[in-house]
Design an enzyme around this catalytic site. Structure first.
Site, PDB file in Angstrom:
ATOM      1  N   CYS A  95       0.814  -1.217   0.000  1.00  0.00           N
ATOM      2  CA  CYS A  95       0.000   0.000   0.000  1.00  0.00           C
ATOM      3  C   CYS A  95       0.852   1.275   0.000  1.00  0.00           C
ATOM      4  CB  CYS A  95      -0.965  -0.033   1.182  1.00  0.00           C
ATOM      5  SG  CYS A  95      -2.423   0.953   0.907  1.00  0.00           S
ATOM      6  N   HIS A 195      -3.308  -5.641   2.629  1.00  0.00           N
ATOM      7  CA  HIS A 195      -2.997  -5.724   4.060  1.00  0.00           C
ATOM      8  C   HIS A 195      -3.509  -7.076   4.574  1.00  0.00           C
ATOM      9  CE1 HIS A 195      -1.947  -1.508   4.200  1.00  0.00           C
ATOM     10  NE2 HIS A 195      -3.097  -1.184   3.684  1.00  0.00           N
TER      11      HIS A 195
HETATM   12  N1  GLN Z   1      -2.163   6.766   2.484  1.00  0.00           N
HETATM   13  C1  GLN Z   1      -2.271   5.896   1.316  1.00  0.00           C
HETATM   14  C2  GLN Z   1      -3.702   5.875   0.760  1.00  0.00           C
HETATM   15  O1  GLN Z   1      -4.618   6.241   1.485  1.00  0.00           O
HETATM   16  C3  GLN Z   1      -1.858   4.487   1.692  1.00  0.00           C
HETATM   17  C4  GLN Z   1      -2.804   3.831   2.694  1.00  0.00           C
HETATM   18  C5  GLN Z   1      -2.266   2.528   3.258  1.00  0.00           C
HETATM   19  O2  GLN Z   1      -1.083   2.296   3.371  1.00  0.00           O
HETATM   20  N2  GLN Z   1      -3.198   1.643   3.710  1.00  0.00           N
HETATM   21  O3  GLN Z   1      -3.896   5.450  -0.357  1.00  0.00           O
END
Ligand code: GLN
Length: 245
Positions: A95, A195
Site C-alpha cells: 500500500c 494488508h
Molecule cells: N495513504 C495511502 C492511501 O490512502 C496508503 C494507505 C495505506 O497504506 N493503507 O492510499
C-alpha cells in the site's frame, strides 16, 4: 547454515494495519526450514548500509506519514532503495510502501509528494476510500494463485510501461477499481495493496519471496515443503467467502 538478511524499512512510520506481521511470516517460514534470518530496521535518519540485505519490506501508512518520509527519501534512502531494486533484491511493498516506490502520490486534497521513482507508476488520492476484503489472481512459481487480503486506500495507482501488474482483480478494487489490475511487479519487487497481513494467509507468496532471495544469494531455490494446513484453511475460507467457490 543459510541465512537471509531482512530490512524492514520505516517500521516506526509505516506501521499501520499489522503489516509488520509479514516480516514475522518470512522469519517463521525460514526458521521452520532451519534457515537463519537477521532483521534490521531502517528508520528515518538511519544511515544503515542496505547493500547486504536480501529482502526488503515496506508497510502501509496514512498520507501524512508518507509526507514525513519525503526528506529522508531525498537525503539518500531513495537512492539506496533504487540501487537495491536495480540489483535484483527482493522487495515486498504494501500500500503506502508500494506507492512510495512510484514517481508521485497526489493526495485527495491536492498535495503532490514526489517519491522514489524506482517504479514507473503514480498514484492519485480519492475522497472515497477503497476498503474491504479483496482477492486477486496472480502467477507464483509458474502457477495461477489466488491471493486474499484486505485493502484500505484512497490512492488509485496507475502503471506505466516499465512495470506489469502483479495480479488481476477477482473481487474488490485493486490498483484503481477501473482497469482490474492489482499491484505491480518489476525485477524482484512485489508490490500490492494487500494488508492482512497478506503473507500468513498466502504461504505460496511468502515462499516465492524466500525462494527468490535464496536464488539471488546461493544460486539455488529449492525449498523444503512444510505443513500449511492452517494457512490454507484460512486462505480457502476467504476464497470461498469472497468468490463463492
Ligand atoms: N495513504 C495511502 C492511501 O490512502 C496508503 C494507505 C495505506 O497504506 N493503507 O492510499
Amino acid at each position: 547454515m543459510k541465512k537471509l538478511k531482512i530490512c524492514h524499512l520505516y517500521p516506526d512510520v509505516l506501521n499501520l494495519y499489522g503489516d509488520r506481521g509479514n516480516v514475522t511470516a518470512i522469519k517463521k517460514r525460514l526458521e521452520w526450514r532451519s534457515i537463519e534470518s537477521e532483521i534490521i530496521n531502517a528508520n528515518i535518519g538511519d544511515k544503515t548500509d542496505l547493500s547486504d540485505c536480501d529482502i526488503f519490506f515496506i508497510g502501509g501508512g496514512q498520507d501524512f506519514e508518507q509526507e514525513v518520509l519525503l526528506k529522508d527519501i531525498a537525503a539518500g534512502k531513495g537512492r539506496a532503495i533504487t540501487d537495491a531494486i536495480e540489483s535484483g533484491k527482493v522487495f515486498l511493498a504494501i500500500c503506502a510502501g508500494y506507492q512510495i516506490l512510484g514517481k508521485y502520490y497526489k493526495t485527495h486534497t491536492g498535495e503532490v509528494y514526489n517519491f522514489i521513482g524506482a517504479l514507473d507508476l503514480y498514484t492519485v488520492g480519492q475522497k472515497k476510500r477503497m476498503i474491504g476484503n479483496y482477492a486477486y489472481e496472480c502467477e507464483i512459481d509458474g502457477k495461477k494463485t489466488e491471493i486474499v487480503g484486505f485493502e484500505n486506500h484512497s490512492g488509485k495507482t496507475y502503471l506505466g510501461e516499465g512495470v506489469r501488474p502483479f495480479g488481476k482483480i477477482l473481487y474488490g478494487n485493486g490498483n484503481n477499481s477501473q482497469d482490474k489490475t492489482e499491484g505491480a511487479r518489476y525485477k524482484n519487487v512485489y508490490a500490492t495493496y494487500a494488508h492482512g497481513p497478506v503473507l500468513p494467509k498466502n504461504p505460496a507468496f511468502t515462499d516465492e519471496l524466500i525462494r527468490t532471495a535464496l536464488k539471488n544469494k546461493y544460486g539455488d531455490d529449492v525449498l523444503e515443503a512444510i505443513d500449511d494446513t492452517f494457512e490454507n484453511n484460512a486462505h480457502d475460507y476467504m476464497v470461498r467467502r469472497l468468490l463463492n467457490k
